[in-house]
Enzyme design. Sequence first.
Site, PDB file in Angstrom:
ATOM      1  N   ARG A 175       0.850  -1.185   0.000  1.00  6.42           N
ATOM      2  CA  ARG A 175       0.000   0.000   0.000  1.00  6.42           C
ATOM      3  C   ARG A 175       0.890   1.241   0.000  1.00  6.42           C
ATOM      4  NH1 ARG A 175      -4.176   0.159   4.734  1.00  6.42           N
ATOM      5  NH2 ARG A 175      -2.284   0.425   5.973  1.00  6.42           N
ATOM      6  N   ASP A 253      -8.473   4.825  14.407  1.00 10.39           N
ATOM      7  CA  ASP A 253      -7.185   4.344  13.914  1.00 10.39           C
ATOM      8  C   ASP A 253      -7.202   4.150  12.402  1.00 10.39           C
ATOM      9  OD1 ASP A 253      -8.923   2.078  14.932  1.00 10.39           O
ATOM     10  OD2 ASP A 253      -7.491   0.917  13.754  1.00 10.39           O
TER      11      ASP A 253
END
Length: 486
Positions: A175, A253
Amino acid sequence: MASFSGITTRQRYLELPDTFYSHVHPTPLRGDVRLVHFNAGLARDMGLPMESPEEWADIGAGRALLEGMIPVAMKYTGHQFGMYNPDLGDGRGLLLWETEGPDGRVRDWHLKGAGQTPYSRFGDGRAVLRSSVREYLCGEAMHYLGIASTRSLFLVSSTEPVRRETIETAAALVRVADTHIRFGHFEYASHHLGPDAVKTLTDHTIHHHFPDLEALPESERYPAFLAEVVRRTARTIADWQGVGFCHGVMNSDNMSIIGDTFDYGPYAFLDDFDARYICNHTDQGGRYAYNRQPEIGFINCQLLAHALTSLIDEDQLRRCMREYETTYNDSFINLMRRKLGLARADDNDLGLVMDTYSMLHEHGIDYTRFFRGLSTLPSQGPAPVRDLFADRGVADEWLRRYHNRLASEDCSPEDREADMCRTNPKYILRNYLAQNVIEASQAGDDQPLAELLKVLKRPYDEQPEFEEYAALPPDWGKHMDISCSS
């Protein structure tokens, strides 16, 4: 800084104290490994060599690291479904390094599915092909829709078995983002490390990701930082609402400090419009339903503000938080005017927008097809809109009101259609399309993934050769059960 095939590499995150991370080596995937997809367009933007994409498979599989890569698992905490969890962190992902592209842009590389870390809790540290394909697809879909997002550089699959609800196969992806720092990093610093750590983290984040603020005195710099994060978050969520995107797990988060759409899990794009749609079947209380996303974005910004109380006084915090409502409201109504082809603001536009949503909700109208049909009224007439309604009279009544509103516009119908088609996509990543690709990839056929990515790169174009990708979903493809399992 090390050199990698002419690319400048960095380790900016490691400038932080080691309380913010743990050094962890990837656990190699077992069994046969194949490269499912290599994102050539992104690699080109990053200035990476592309002669032999297959050579990247060993990095994705955790079997090799390039010289200069220092993998670490980031430590953070956060609120999950409204409850604070102190035990969070990269439980299956590792930050490998950062590279600077030809344009000077620095991007993180994060290997997701890299094996267990100190923050895995009871997890196996693996990702499965199903969820990895979904993340890969959605990062690209959002990027080409023009919505701030993380993306993936490449995806690998292996024959290693992984147990979720059933036995699946392991996968991993790299990613890419300008940063992986999230709201949860600041919560961790505030709740567990103290004011000095909060200041260190904030200064680091401003220096690397908000450099325009560095020249301000501290009394102005930290409020300006929070206000800008709040504004970016509000704009991103307004963009979600406008395109009908449901994130599914808006835990703090999973909130990027720079406003990226982050950590794709049980997401969905709306099919039949349902304002209360819950795309994550784990979310039994509907906390992250589509119509609650703006509220949850505000709540998460409040959590970030609370983490910064050692740097920003109470009055300043309140002023910063007011930026959320103002920015969201302005962004949303301006986006909806563009979706409706309204160049001139009118005090009654918000009422028209909300009445439109109420109509779509009451009659279960496909969100994307409605707005695309509205875009092509000048060239195709009302049929693409009317045919979505069982009761054509409802559509006709709404269209009369809409045409009355258009009467005050100066734009020609042809120009309005062109503008609206650049705002209202024809192609979105419907869950059933993703599921078809997943099943093909699980059978070893990656061509459907490549073809769908090709379509998603041009969501606003007609693409007559791919017309089937714009079709209404089959009954089995509507409101699919997607969970947090990955």
